[in-house]
Motif scaffolding. Sequence first.
Motif, mmCIF file in Angstrom:
data_model
loop_
_atom_site.group_PDB
_atom_site.id
_atom_site.type_symbol
_atom_site.label_atom_id
_atom_site.label_comp_id
_atom_site.label_asym_id
_atom_site.label_seq_id
_atom_site.Cartn_x
_atom_site.Cartn_y
_atom_site.Cartn_z
ATOM 1 N N GLN A 19 15.735 -2.660 9.998
ATOM 2 C CA GLN A 19 16.304 -3.029 8.708
ATOM 3 C C GLN A 19 16.380 -4.550 8.569
ATOM 4 O OE1 GLN A 19 19.992 -0.713 9.057
ATOM 5 N NE2 GLN A 19 19.379 0.438 7.244
ATOM 6 N N ILE A 20 16.847 -5.221 9.620
ATOM 7 C CA ILE A 20 16.966 -6.686 9.574
ATOM 8 C C ILE A 20 15.592 -7.327 9.437
ATOM 9 C CG2 ILE A 20 17.647 -8.717 10.902
ATOM 10 C CD1 ILE A 20 19.912 -7.019 12.092
ATOM 11 N N LEU A 21 14.612 -6.826 10.209
ATOM 12 C CA LEU A 21 13.254 -7.368 10.111
ATOM 13 C C LEU A 21 12.703 -7.177 8.712
ATOM 14 C CD1 LEU A 21 10.685 -8.542 11.379
ATOM 15 C CD2 LEU A 21 10.052 -6.212 12.058
ATOM 16 N N TRP A 22 12.866 -5.982 8.146
ATOM 17 C CA TRP A 22 12.373 -5.707 6.796
ATOM 18 C C TRP A 22 13.045 -6.625 5.774
ATOM 19 C CZ3 TRP A 22 8.920 -3.273 9.136
ATOM 20 C CH2 TRP A 22 8.003 -2.432 8.511
ATOM 21 N N ALA A 23 14.343 -6.877 5.941
ATOM 22 C CA ALA A 23 15.066 -7.739 5.007
ATOM 23 C C ALA A 23 14.561 -9.181 5.084
ATOM 24 C CB ALA A 23 16.566 -7.684 5.293
ATOM 25 N N LEU A 24 14.325 -9.682 6.299
ATOM 26 C CA LEU A 24 13.826 -11.052 6.455
ATOM 27 C C LEU A 24 12.434 -11.206 5.852
ATOM 28 C CD1 LEU A 24 15.004 -11.813 10.107
ATOM 29 C CD2 LEU A 24 15.962 -12.718 7.988
ATOM 30 N N LEU A 25 11.583 -10.223 6.080
ATOM 31 C CA LEU A 25 10.239 -10.279 5.509
ATOM 32 C C LEU A 25 10.282 -10.137 3.990
ATOM 33 C CD1 LEU A 25 8.402 -8.126 8.188
ATOM 34 C CD2 LEU A 25 8.061 -10.565 7.759
ATOM 35 N N ASP A 26 11.226 -9.347 3.498
ATOM 36 C CA ASP A 26 11.406 -9.221 2.055
ATOM 37 C C ASP A 26 11.801 -10.563 1.451
ATOM 38 O OD1 ASP A 26 13.201 -8.679 -0.434
ATOM 39 O OD2 ASP A 26 12.140 -6.792 -0.158
ATOM 40 N N LEU A 27 12.737 -11.268 2.094
ATOM 41 C CA LEU A 27 13.165 -12.580 1.599
ATOM 42 C C LEU A 27 12.009 -13.582 1.639
ATOM 43 C CD1 LEU A 27 16.675 -12.794 3.306
ATOM 44 C CD2 LEU A 27 16.226 -12.547 0.859
ATOM 45 N N ALA A 28 11.212 -13.537 2.707
ATOM 46 C CA ALA A 28 10.056 -14.435 2.798
ATOM 47 C C ALA A 28 9.052 -14.150 1.684
ATOM 48 C CB ALA A 28 9.385 -14.288 4.167
ATOM 49 N N THR A 29 8.878 -12.868 1.353
ATOM 50 C CA THR A 29 7.947 -12.510 0.281
ATOM 51 C C THR A 29 8.467 -12.978 -1.069
ATOM 52 O OG1 THR A 29 7.236 -10.580 1.549
ATOM 53 C CG2 THR A 29 6.724 -10.585 -0.805
ATOM 54 N N THR A 73 8.902 12.492 13.007
ATOM 55 C CA THR A 73 8.774 13.872 12.524
ATOM 56 C C THR A 73 9.951 14.311 11.669
ATOM 57 O OG1 THR A 73 9.753 14.781 14.561
ATOM 58 C CG2 THR A 73 7.352 14.515 14.499
ATOM 59 N N ALA A 74 11.061 13.572 11.749
ATOM 60 C CA ALA A 74 12.205 13.905 10.893
ATOM 61 C C ALA A 74 11.853 13.736 9.424
ATOM 62 C CB ALA A 74 13.406 13.030 11.243
ATOM 63 N N ARG A 75 10.790 12.974 9.131
ATOM 64 C CA ARG A 75 10.355 12.761 7.750
ATOM 65 C C ARG A 75 9.253 13.728 7.338
ATOM 66 N NH1 ARG A 75 13.480 8.641 5.492
ATOM 67 N NH2 ARG A 75 14.581 7.682 7.245
ATOM 68 N N LEU A 76 8.775 14.531 8.289
ATOM 69 C CA LEU A 76 7.692 15.465 7.995
ATOM 70 C C LEU A 76 8.248 16.878 7.879
ATOM 71 C CD1 LEU A 76 5.018 14.082 10.484
ATOM 72 C CD2 LEU A 76 5.331 13.509 8.071
ATOM 73 N N PHE A 77 7.896 17.559 6.812
ATOM 74 C CA PHE A 77 8.461 18.876 6.538
ATOM 75 C C PHE A 77 7.418 19.981 6.708
ATOM 76 C CE2 PHE A 77 11.052 15.932 4.061
ATOM 77 C CZ PHE A 77 12.320 16.328 4.428
ATOM 78 N N ALA A 80 0.826 -1.212 0.000
ATOM 79 C CA ALA A 80 0.000 0.000 0.000
ATOM 80 C C ALA A 80 0.858 1.259 0.000
ATOM 81 C CB ALA A 80 -0.928 0.001 1.216
ATOM 82 N N THR A 81 1.919 1.288 0.821
ATOM 83 C CA THR A 81 2.789 2.468 0.837
ATOM 84 C C THR A 81 3.558 2.594 -0.474
ATOM 85 O OG1 THR A 81 4.511 1.176 1.969
ATOM 86 C CG2 THR A 81 3.036 2.515 3.339
ATOM 87 N N GLY A 82 3.867 1.462 -1.090
ATOM 88 C CA GLY A 82 4.527 1.525 -2.395
ATOM 89 C C GLY A 82 3.634 2.159 -3.439
ATOM 90 N N VAL A 83 2.344 1.820 -3.404
ATOM 91 C CA VAL A 83 1.395 2.435 -4.333
ATOM 92 C C VAL A 83 1.342 3.946 -4.109
ATOM 93 C CG1 VAL A 83 -1.040 2.602 -4.960
ATOM 94 C CG2 VAL A 83 -0.008 0.358 -4.623
ATOM 95 N N PRO A 87 9.153 6.180 4.800
ATOM 96 C CA PRO A 87 9.934 5.364 5.743
ATOM 97 C C PRO A 87 9.280 4.031 6.057
ATOM 98 C CG PRO A 87 8.883 7.203 6.878
ATOM 99 C CD PRO A 87 8.711 7.444 5.401
ATOM 100 N N LEU A 88 7.941 3.969 6.048
ATOM 101 C CA LEU A 88 7.278 2.688 6.265
ATOM 102 C C LEU A 88 7.603 1.716 5.139
ATOM 103 C CD1 LEU A 88 3.709 3.677 7.537
ATOM 104 C CD2 LEU A 88 5.457 2.403 8.790
ATOM 105 N N HIS A 89 7.698 2.214 3.929
ATOM 106 C CA HIS A 89 7.962 1.353 2.786
ATOM 107 C C HIS A 89 9.360 0.765 2.840
ATOM 108 C CE1 HIS A 89 7.336 -0.206 -1.253
ATOM 109 N NE2 HIS A 89 8.518 0.272 -1.586
ATOM 110 N N PHE A 90 10.354 1.590 3.159
ATOM 111 C CA PHE A 90 11.744 1.131 3.137
ATOM 112 C C PHE A 90 12.254 0.662 4.492
ATOM 113 C CE2 PHE A 90 11.649 3.877 -0.667
ATOM 114 C CZ PHE A 90 12.169 2.988 -1.594
ATOM 115 N N GLY A 91 11.475 0.846 5.558
ATOM 116 C CA GLY A 91 11.894 0.360 6.865
ATOM 117 C C GLY A 91 13.138 1.039 7.390
#
Length: 377
Positions: free
Chosen positions: A337-347, A291-295, A209-212, A325-329
Amino acid sequence: MLSPIALRRWSWLHKWSSLVCTVFMLLLCLTGLPLIFHHDIEHLLGTNVEAPEVPAGSAHVSLDQVMATAQARYPQLGGMFASQQDDDDRIWFVTLSRTPTSEDGMKQVAVDARSGLALAEPKLDEGFMHIMFSLHVDLFAGLPGKLFLGLMGVLLVLAIVSGVVLYAPFMRKLEFGTVRRERSTRTRWLDLHNLLGIVTLVWALVVGATGVINTWADLVIKYWQFDQLSQMVAPYKNKPALTQLGSLETAVAAARALEPDMKVGFIAFPGTSFSSPHHYGVFMRGTTPLTARLFKPVLVDAETGLVTDSRNLPWYVTALLVSQPLHFGDYGGRPMQILWALLDLATIVVLGSGLYLWLQRRQPKAAAADLAAGRAL
């Protein structure tokens, strides 16, 4: 309980939404994996700009000196953007171009914020990470590529939702997470496909969804320019063009005075799509991981150095900024980052096994195995 007709319809939706998007989703998962660790990879490749060590408490030079250093490298070019990394204020990255709206021929100079010396000239359009990023974002096809990948993301969401609907009737005679190891190879892959699909369900929905949303970035920004930015710069509509820009340091100081609890995220020079021909656009950001991502844009008259307008970004731009940031973790440090990578590999396994199951389904023996397993894809 789904009726046989409803089951067939959901099965058809799951099969075709999955098949159409699978190859592209595999590409996005493969290219997205290095992007999760882009800082580490750039460091290993030697393309990451490192700030030299200086005595603690060293003062920063003015932004006017930073700009003078950058433009000394390319005197024929003008300022376009200046930015710093979220967690490092020791380096200014100054982007220069022939015109404020140039889309090619841009140059970037990394300038030490403490000494005012040029450190490097990062390449904007070459290298391994550039290739990965471009494939992931737009397939090297610009806005059409982004919108196409957005459509593939919508199909992924449909495939996930339909897969969840089908999972319950498929598992009605089996315990959750069962992998029937005594059955055929295809049946084992089918069970593993279903298990990993359910395990990665929430993550895949969030990332899909965030990628869209991210693929709509150009359209969202253009609408913001039409909707809000045009109102902010309306008083300057009929003013003559500037012949000389005022002090950048003065403009940024005015923005900091307006928002003392925020940091400078990036600066857009007059004439760019994030400002007007008469303004510096100083985009302030928060100091927490979110908030570092909000301008918050602060428009400063490029001649007088006075703030002329500042507004919170509308909800649709905020949604875009939160989705990135939600999309790229990349907002939760190394554990995320490690969690996102493991879930990426599972996908990747889910997508690859789904493709394998469809190809095998076309074989007569596999169709008989499906009947024996009590499953109709």
